[in-house]
Motif scaffolding. Structure first.
Motif, PDB file in Angstrom:
ATOM      1  N   ASN A 171     -50.575  15.209  -3.404  1.00 52.38           N
ATOM      2  CA  ASN A 171     -50.877  13.907  -2.688  1.00 52.38           C
ATOM      3  C   ASN A 171     -50.941  12.857  -3.847  1.00 52.38           C
ATOM      4  O   ASN A 171     -50.426  11.515  -3.421  1.00 52.38           O
ATOM      5  N   TRP A 172     -51.108  13.199  -5.189  1.00 46.52           N
ATOM      6  CA  TRP A 172     -51.294  12.083  -6.087  1.00 46.52           C
ATOM      7  C   TRP A 172     -50.122  11.194  -6.291  1.00 46.52           C
ATOM      8  O   TRP A 172     -49.909   9.857  -6.680  1.00 46.52           O
ATOM      9  N   LYS A 173     -48.942  11.925  -6.143  1.00 48.28           N
ATOM     10  CA  LYS A 173     -47.615  11.559  -6.506  1.00 48.28           C
ATOM     11  C   LYS A 173     -47.249  10.305  -5.146  1.00 48.28           C
ATOM     12  O   LYS A 173     -46.708   9.345  -5.724  1.00 48.28           O
ATOM     13  N   SER A 174     -47.755  10.723  -4.091  1.00 48.67           N
ATOM     14  CA  SER A 174     -47.550   9.765  -3.003  1.00 48.67           C
ATOM     15  C   SER A 174     -48.109   8.641  -3.183  1.00 48.67           C
ATOM     16  O   SER A 174     -47.974   7.415  -2.765  1.00 48.67           O
ATOM     17  N   HIS A 175     -49.633   8.738  -3.748  1.00 40.99           N
ATOM     18  CA  HIS A 175     -50.449   7.643  -3.821  1.00 40.99           C
ATOM     19  C   HIS A 175     -49.906   6.845  -4.742  1.00 40.99           C
ATOM     20  O   HIS A 175     -49.825   5.637  -4.778  1.00 40.99           O
ATOM     21  N   ASN A 176     -49.160   7.306  -5.957  1.00 39.07           N
ATOM     22  CA  ASN A 176     -48.725   6.508  -7.112  1.00 39.07           C
ATOM     23  C   ASN A 176     -47.576   5.662  -6.626  1.00 39.07           C
ATOM     24  O   ASN A 176     -47.239   4.512  -6.886  1.00 39.07           O
ATOM     25  N   TYR A 177     -46.795   6.520  -5.743  1.00 30.89           N
ATOM     26  CA  TYR A 177     -45.551   5.568  -5.089  1.00 30.89           C
ATOM     27  C   TYR A 177     -45.902   4.506  -4.147  1.00 30.89           C
ATOM     28  O   TYR A 177     -45.241   3.447  -4.473  1.00 30.89           O
ATOM     29  N   ALA A 178     -46.998   4.767  -3.547  1.00 36.97           N
ATOM     30  CA  ALA A 178     -47.601   3.542  -2.810  1.00 36.97           C
ATOM     31  C   ALA A 178     -48.060   2.380  -3.614  1.00 36.97           C
ATOM     32  O   ALA A 178     -47.779   1.357  -3.318  1.00 36.97           O
ATOM     33  N   VAL A 202     -45.444   2.980 -16.229  1.00 38.68           N
ATOM     34  CA  VAL A 202     -44.944   4.218 -16.248  1.00 38.68           C
ATOM     35  C   VAL A 202     -46.283   5.058 -16.695  1.00 38.68           C
ATOM     36  O   VAL A 202     -46.333   6.144 -16.264  1.00 38.68           O
ATOM     37  N   VAL A 203     -46.912   4.732 -17.373  1.00 39.77           N
ATOM     38  CA  VAL A 203     -48.190   5.567 -18.213  1.00 39.77           C
ATOM     39  C   VAL A 203     -49.001   5.896 -17.045  1.00 39.77           C
ATOM     40  O   VAL A 203     -49.536   6.871 -16.819  1.00 39.77           O
ATOM     41  N   HIS A 204     -49.430   4.785 -16.441  1.00 39.66           N
ATOM     42  CA  HIS A 204     -50.199   4.623 -15.053  1.00 39.66           C
ATOM     43  C   HIS A 204     -49.620   5.839 -14.140  1.00 39.66           C
ATOM     44  O   HIS A 204     -50.541   6.595 -13.513  1.00 39.66           O
ATOM     45  N   SER A 205     -48.467   5.790 -13.946  1.00 38.32           N
ATOM     46  CA  SER A 205     -47.893   6.729 -12.966  1.00 38.32           C
ATOM     47  C   SER A 205     -48.198   8.057 -13.468  1.00 38.32           C
ATOM     48  O   SER A 205     -48.374   8.900 -12.564  1.00 38.32           O
ATOM     49  N   ILE A 206     -47.706   8.353 -14.668  1.00 42.68           N
ATOM     50  CA  ILE A 206     -47.693   9.638 -15.141  1.00 42.68           C
ATOM     51  C   ILE A 206     -49.132  10.393 -15.073  1.00 42.68           C
ATOM     52  O   ILE A 206     -49.474  11.385 -14.555  1.00 42.68           O
TER      53      ILE A 206
END
Length: 144
Positions: free
Chosen positions: A53-60, A97-101
């Protein structure tokens, strides 16, 4: 300087779409493994592991604060970006971008928060420039 100022915004849009696909390609198999949509609780909580779910949180997150960045970028581009404005726009995008990764893989909140604060400082500069360019714009300087 118009294209140079808008390029970071275009890159962040592309990055957001990449995160969307990363999210889908990790969540859909995890959801299938957990029993599919029928097994999901109301709101979808608790079925997919947090790490997925971390990817979903980042997308949000990429749909939240960056909207201010897009607006500031367009205002600055239309009213006269400087090289420094472009540098701050690229700094903002690089930090996001760094935050997303980081959020999608490691997700140690202390580091993520520092990345968020650093990108917010870049955004504050861009917001200041957008305000300065609009509030103190002299229409008589525009060539007809």
């Amino acid at each position: 300087m118009l294209a140079q100022m808008l390029a970071p915004a275009a890159v962040l849009i592309a990055w957001s779409l990449l995160i969307l696909f990363w999210m889908a390609f990790t969540r859909l198999p995890a959801l299938s493994k957990a029993g599919g949509l029928g097994a999901a609780k109301p709101g979808g909580q608790g079925v997919i592991p947090d790490r997925i779910n971390w990817k979903s949180h980042n997308y949000a997150h990429l749909m939240e604060q960056p909207t201010l960045f897009y607006a500031a970028s367009v205002i600055i581009a239309l009213l006269g970006a400087t090289a420094l404005d472009t540098v701050f726009a690229w700094i903002y995008v690089a930090l996001r971008v760094v935050h997303s990764i980081w959020q999608a893989t490691v997700n140690v909140v202390k580091i993520r928060f520092l990345l968020f604060i650093a990108s917010t400082i870049a955004l504050i500069y861009l917001a200041y420039r957008a305000l300065a360019l609009t509030l103190f714009h002299d229409p008589s300087l525009v060539l007809a």
